[in-house]
Scaffold this active site. Structure first.
Site, PDB file in Angstrom:
ATOM      1  N   SER A  20      53.737  42.867  37.631  1.00  0.00           N
ATOM      2  CA  SER A  20      52.354  43.340  37.792  1.00  0.00           C
ATOM      3  C   SER A  20      51.821  42.918  39.152  1.00  0.00           C
ATOM      4  CB  SER A  20      51.450  42.750  36.707  1.00  0.00           C
ATOM      5  OG  SER A  20      50.952  41.487  37.111  1.00  0.00           O
ATOM      6  N   ASP A  21      50.743  43.528  39.586  1.00  0.00           N
ATOM      7  CA  ASP A  21      50.076  43.009  40.775  1.00  0.00           C
ATOM      8  C   ASP A  21      49.191  41.827  40.355  1.00  0.00           C
ATOM      9  OD1 ASP A  21      49.321  42.577  43.365  1.00  0.00           O
ATOM     10  OD2 ASP A  21      48.782  44.651  43.797  1.00  0.00           O
ATOM     11  N   TYR A  22      48.644  41.171  41.348  1.00  0.00           N
ATOM     12  CA  TYR A  22      47.939  39.898  41.201  1.00  0.00           C
ATOM     13  C   TYR A  22      46.763  40.020  40.226  1.00  0.00           C
ATOM     14  CZ  TYR A  22      46.427  35.429  43.338  1.00  0.00           C
ATOM     15  OH  TYR A  22      46.090  34.134  43.595  1.00  0.00           O
ATOM     16  N   ALA A  58      46.456  41.757  37.688  1.00  0.00           N
ATOM     17  CA  ALA A  58      46.165  43.149  37.304  1.00  0.00           C
ATOM     18  C   ALA A  58      46.100  43.335  35.792  1.00  0.00           C
ATOM     19  CB  ALA A  58      47.190  44.090  37.919  1.00  0.00           C
TER      20      ALA A  58
END
Ligand code: BGC
Length: 716
Positions: free
Chosen positions: A256-258, A260
């Protein structure tokens, strides 16, 4: 049972979720730091992956906690955003893309990986494959510009470079293709805003670079922060699970992104953390970066019956498989062992200088102001970007420190040891204070030649750096006007070097100056690279991979626009145009001058008719009619004249580079495989329709500068 299955069988739920958790070690931070001190959690097996940690010492220390003090001794996966170099920074991707050289693209990624791995890292969150047609969006700098074909080619080269031929090698990094998918067309260029594009544009423009990255063997993929028509990418089952895993066959790790997963609550698609975690897991996200949603949410989601244990096991299996592929089980300290000698670093910097010089785009050069005539007695290097080594790094500097960077002033002084090289900032990058302009003017009066260094600060592009007014910031326009007017009046050669992470809307500057270089952010050897070009040691050959708008009102502006039922006609009001601006960009995609002067002639296309299994051989003669050896990039576009779906006016399908001494002619040949002439039909499945296709060859995406021929596409 295999090592991985044995491990999974013996893991507690907390240990499994630890393998699905990535937490920051606070080296660089792009969002809230949630995890705090991770030492205890690594020991207890509740954190299995880290980001933002650098250096063999610290990496060895945390890795030791995992492989010696945790119950199952599973090594940590440690990653960092190595976007355009690690300690030795290369030009930002937007700049490097304009070299149109897959061998170089791969080489710089390889060097970055070697350097990052020597610092203990096993993963980079790169390449960014987002195709950007909106310079307001700050992350435009991290990608290869506006063209999908270029993103395909450069993305694949970067994956090859980062990963090398064997992921287990001590100098290989797992690459991460990001941000899946269509993050760039955020509404009005505003960072993190909602995205709503057509299915066709999604499939024609934004998905192909990811498909190519999967084909190139990319180890990991990161979903974008954004939603696509209401469905956040972190929870996008149709695209992550069905398209990415199902259609392309991607078997690697989705990270996942930070934060997210937690942000799914802000998107309004989950009511609490367990729901958010369940949505992401269902969609196929394996690692939760920084949200702690899997650790805290999945146990409850399990109790509620929102997820099943075998879904968790599947994600754990993928993470452990990646660690195994990276050789971390066999030698968890392997990447900390390499010693980089001074000679190795010097060779890397030499490459950074070469690539830096090649990435500079000579936008304008009236009266051959550049290269400056040498020997030169005195030079004034003026402007807020003239002596700004830290800015040369651009955004995402990884472990590149400012002191390691050569400013333009330092580069010019080194190149002109016998000249008097003076310097004044004139104005700062962003303030409105103009009190320093008179001192700068005094230097203009005294020097033989003037180099004016303007632009954005590095932090003005990259993540969370959208600009509604992407022009020259602060009082720089006033400085430019004063210096250029004075230099012109005195008849002194003056060139502008513009640093930025995006094309800037600077029509007045372009009108006022005679010579203009878009330098983007060239990296550690910036000043030397600029000196090489400005003084003629290297002929510039970089091209802009994104159209330069005259004003924000023209955005989005890109070369592969579709046709109109009422194409622009100056004589007819009711055609596609503005009342108050030309349609054309300030500089077209592909624009970039050299110190040579190339004439294109004798375009040959063979065969005259082609089916989907064939290939078109494109040949064109190039003559360097200028006075200097130079390197020219030849772009090949197609235009399908009549099709069931209206096709772009220009579609990039190939490129080649050629170096030629003055007065020489040579032939450039390249093959365009016929499948590149396919397009997505009305139902979005690929078709190869019979009919005439135009093939257009030349330096930039401007019809008047292209030679054209036709080929017949035929079935059977
Ligand atoms: C960015 C990613 C990056 C991550 C880790 C996020 O804010 O969107 O591109 O990889 O941070 O640093």
């Amino acid at each position: 049972m295999s090592r991985i299955e044995t491990l999974i069988a013996s893991m507690t739920l907390a240990e499994k979720l630890g393998q699905l958790t990535m937490t920051a070690a606070s080296f660089t931070v792009t969002g809230p730091v949630i995890a705090g001190d991770s030492t205890g959690s690594i020991r207890s097996g509740e954190i299995g992956n880290l980001l933002n940690m650098v250096g063999p010492g610290p990496v060895r220390a945390v890795q030791r906690l995992a492989v010696e003090e945790s119950r199952l001794k599973i090594p940590l996966l440690i990653g960092l955003d190595i976007i355009h170099g690690h300690r030795s920074l290369f030009p930002v991707p937007l700049a490097e893309a304009g070299i149109f050289d897959p061998v170089l693209w791969e080489a710089t990624a390889r060097e970055a990986a070697i350097e990052g791995a020597a610092d203990g890292l096993a993963m980079t969150f790169a390449p960014m494959l987002d195709v950007s047609r909106d310079p307001r969006w700050g992350r435009t700098v991290e990608g290869s510009g506006e063209d999908a074909f270029l993103a395909v080619e450069m993305g694949a080269a970067k994956v090859r470079g980062f990963q090398g031929t064997n992921l287990a090698a001590a100098d290989a990094l797992a690459a991460c293709a990001k941000h899946f998918v269509a993050y760039a067309p955020v509404t009005a260029g505003r960072e993190y805003a909602s995205v709503d594009i057509s299915e066709r544009t999604l499939h024609e423009v934004h998905l192909p670079p990811f498909e190519a990255a999967v084909r190139a063997g990319v180890a990991t993929i990161m979903p974008a922060f954004t939603d696509l028509a209401g469905i956040p990418m972190t929870a996008h089952t149709a695209l992550l699970r069905d398209w990415l895993r199902g259609r392309t066959g991607f078997e690697g790790v989705i990270v996942s992104d930070y934060n997210a997963i937690r942000e799914l609550l802000n998107h309004g698609v989950a009511a609490d953390l367990p729901e958010a975690a369940a949505l992401a897991l269902h969609a196929g996200v394996d690692i939760d970066m920084m949200a702690d949603a899997y650790r805290h949410g999945l146990p409850i989601a399990l109790e509620r019956g929102l997820v099943a244990m075998d879904q968790i096991d599947m994600a754990v299996r993928r993470v452990l498989r990646l660690k195994e592929q990276l050789g971390l089980f066999d030698d968890p300290y392997g990447r900390c062992r390499t010693h980089e000698s001074d000679a190795i670093i010097a060779r890397r910097r030499a490459l950074a200088r070469k690539v830096g010089a090649q990435s500079l785009v000579l936008l304008k050069n009236d009266h051959d102001v550049l290269p400056f005539r040498t020997p030169m007695k005195s030079l004034a290097v003026i402007g807020p970007l003239a002596d700004a080594p830290g800015e040369m790094r651009g955004p995402w500097p990884a472990a590149g420190v400012a002191e390691n960077h050569v400013s333009v002033l330092a580069g010019m002084r080194a190149a002109l040891p016998d000249a008097k090289v003076t310097h004044a900032v004139g104005v700062s990058i962003e303030d409105d204070d103009t009190s320093g302009i008179p001192a700068a003017m005094a230097l203009v009066d005294q020097a033989d030649s003037i180099l004016l260094c303007l632009g954005e600060a590095a932090v003005m592009s990259g993540e969370a750096s959208s600009r509604a007014h992407p022009g020259l910031p602060g009082a720089q326009a006033a400085l430019a006007s004063a210096v250029l007017t004075r230099a012109h009046f005195l008849g002194k050669p003056c060139a502008v070097v513009l640093f930025s992470g995006r094309p800037l809307t600077v029509p007045e500057l372009v009108d006022q100056c005679e010579a203009l270089i878009a330098a983007w952010f060239p990296g550690c050897e910036a000043g030397n690279a600029v000196a090489d070009v400005v003084l003629g040691k290297v002929s510039p050959s970089g091209r802009t991979v994104i159209s330069w708008p005259r004003s924000v009102g023209q955005i989005p502006i890109f070369h592969s626009e579709r046709r109109s039922g009422r194409p622009a006609n100056p004589a007819d009001r009711f055609t596609s145009k503005y009342l108050d601006s030309p349609n054309e960009p300030l500089f077209a995609f592909g624009h970039g001058l050299t110190y040579g002067r190339f004439r294109y002639s004798n375009l040959r296309l063979s065969p005259q008719a082609v089916n989907v299994h064939g290939s078109i051989q494109v040949q064109v003669d190039l003559t360097n009619e200028g006075g200097r050896t130079a390197c020219e990039t030849v772009l090949v576009f197609t235009h399908d004249v009549v099709a069931t779906v209206s096709r772009p006016l220009l579609q990039l399908v190939g490129f080649a580079r050629l170096e030629l001494p003055p007065g020489k002619t040579a032939t450039v040949s390249l093959a365009v495989p016929a499948p590149r002439l396919q397009f997505l039909g009305a139902d979005l499945s690929p078709v190869f329709e019979p009919g005439v296709v135009e093939v257009l060859v030349g330096p930039r995406a401007n019809r008047a500068d292209l030679l054209a021929g036709t080929v017949l596409m035929q079935t059977g």
